[in-house]
Design an enzyme around this catalytic site. Structure first.
Site, PDB file in Angstrom:
ATOM      1  N   ASP A  16       3.701  -6.838   3.414  1.00 22.04           N
ATOM      2  CA  ASP A  16       3.706  -6.630   4.862  1.00 22.04           C
ATOM      3  C   ASP A  16       4.154  -5.206   5.146  1.00 22.04           C
ATOM      4  O   ASP A  16       4.892  -4.604   4.358  1.00 22.04           O
ATOM      5  CB  ASP A  16       4.632  -7.625   5.563  1.00 22.04           C
ATOM      6  CG  ASP A  16       4.395  -7.704   7.068  1.00 22.04           C
ATOM      7  OD1 ASP A  16       3.307  -7.270   7.534  1.00 22.04           O
ATOM      8  OD2 ASP A  16       5.281  -8.197   7.784  1.00 22.04           O
ATOM      9  N   GLY A  17       3.696  -4.697   6.254  1.00 20.41           N
ATOM     10  CA  GLY A  17       4.102  -3.379   6.717  1.00 20.41           C
ATOM     11  C   GLY A  17       4.119  -3.370   8.227  1.00 20.41           C
ATOM     12  O   GLY A  17       3.442  -4.176   8.871  1.00 20.41           O
ATOM     13  N   GLU A  54       1.175  -1.006   5.981  1.00 21.31           N
ATOM     14  CA  GLU A  54       0.475  -2.137   5.345  1.00 21.31           C
ATOM     15  C   GLU A  54      -0.142  -1.680   4.018  1.00 21.31           C
ATOM     16  O   GLU A  54      -0.056  -2.384   3.009  1.00 21.31           O
ATOM     17  CB  GLU A  54      -0.609  -2.688   6.275  1.00 21.31           C
ATOM     18  CG  GLU A  54      -0.095  -3.360   7.524  1.00 21.31           C
ATOM     19  CD  GLU A  54       0.403  -4.781   7.330  1.00 21.31           C
ATOM     20  OE1 GLU A  54       0.492  -5.275   6.181  1.00 21.31           O
ATOM     21  OE2 GLU A  54       0.718  -5.423   8.353  1.00 21.31           O
ATOM     22  N   ASP A  81      -1.041 -10.121   5.652  1.00 24.28           N
ATOM     23  CA  ASP A  81      -1.375 -10.507   7.030  1.00 24.28           C
ATOM     24  C   ASP A  81      -2.186  -9.409   7.715  1.00 24.28           C
ATOM     25  O   ASP A  81      -2.408  -9.452   8.920  1.00 24.28           O
ATOM     26  CB  ASP A  81      -0.122 -10.873   7.826  1.00 24.28           C
ATOM     27  CG  ASP A  81       0.860  -9.730   7.997  1.00 24.28           C
ATOM     28  OD1 ASP A  81       0.543  -8.571   7.640  1.00 24.28           O
ATOM     29  OD2 ASP A  81       1.972  -9.990   8.495  1.00 24.28           O
ATOM     30  N   HIS A 135       3.854 -14.056  11.001  1.00 25.97           N
ATOM     31  CA  HIS A 135       4.798 -14.681  11.937  1.00 25.97           C
ATOM     32  C   HIS A 135       4.472 -16.155  12.171  1.00 25.97           C
ATOM     33  O   HIS A 135       4.537 -16.647  13.291  1.00 25.97           O
ATOM     34  CB  HIS A 135       4.840 -13.901  13.257  1.00 25.97           C
ATOM     35  CG  HIS A 135       5.046 -12.437  13.047  1.00 25.97           C
ATOM     36  ND1 HIS A 135       6.259 -11.897  12.673  1.00 25.97           N
ATOM     37  CD2 HIS A 135       4.184 -11.401  13.116  1.00 25.97           C
ATOM     38  CE1 HIS A 135       6.128 -10.594  12.545  1.00 25.97           C
ATOM     39  NE2 HIS A 135       4.885 -10.263  12.797  1.00 25.97           N
ATOM     40  N   ASP A 145       8.360  -9.422   6.075  1.00 31.16           N
ATOM     41  CA  ASP A 145       8.591  -8.904   7.424  1.00 31.16           C
ATOM     42  C   ASP A 145      10.056  -8.487   7.598  1.00 31.16           C
ATOM     43  O   ASP A 145      10.348  -7.441   8.172  1.00 31.16           O
ATOM     44  CB  ASP A 145       8.202  -9.949   8.470  1.00 31.16           C
ATOM     45  CG  ASP A 145       8.364  -9.420   9.884  1.00 31.16           C
ATOM     46  OD1 ASP A 145       7.673  -8.441  10.228  1.00 31.16           O
ATOM     47  OD2 ASP A 145       9.202  -9.960  10.631  1.00 31.16           O
TER      48      ASP A 145
END
Length: 156
Positions: A16-17, A54, A81, A135, A145
């Protein structure tokens, strides 16, 4: 939240980023999971974009796999994501390279140097990309995250 069972012949990666503001202070995180445990990596930049972070999460995780003899020969599953990263590396990059790193709209591809780095690692490994909803309570995506948030806080 679910636990995952990793087979002996595979490595599972979550990435994730993100950033506060776009551009703004950014962070990335990844969790690399094999049958013996997990490795957590993270980093950040003072002024960056969400898409760059990301990409850095994906690049950093695949770099770690390439540089680890016990991982590099295994099947790699990357959960992101980011549709930008997943679609970019599995589909869009083919035409970008054919078209001299120009988009379908004939504009220069943003983050070209990061795409080149990701492509280099991707082509050395047996990687399957999967999109995961962010999320949404997916354990390792949520951990990634949290890593991003901690990295961003270092710059605020």
């Amino acid at each position: 939240m679910e636990e995952i069972n990793v087979q002996e012949n595979e490595v599972i990666i979550y990435t994730d980023g993100g950033c506060h503001g776009n551009p703004g202070p950014g962070g990335w995180g990844c969790v690399i999971i094999d049958s013996t445990g997990q490795t957590i990596l993270s980093g950040g930049e003072q002024l960056t974009t969400n898409n760059r972070m990301e990409l850095m999460a994906a690049i950093s995780s695949l770099s770690a796999v390439c540089n680890n003899a016990k991982w590099s020969s295994k099947k790699i599953k990357v959960f992101s994501d980011s549709q930008y990263v997943k679609n970019g590396i599995t589909s869009w990059i083919i035409n970008w390279k054919k078209n001299g790193w120009k988009t379908a709209a004939k504009k220069p591809v943003l983050n070209k140097e990061l795409w080149i780095a990701l492509d280099e690692y991707y082509n050395q490994l047996n990687v399957e990309w999967q999109w995961v909803k962010g999320h949404a309570g997916v354990k390792y995506n949520e951990i990634c995250d949290q890593l991003c948030q901690k990295e961003m806080e270092k710059f605020e």
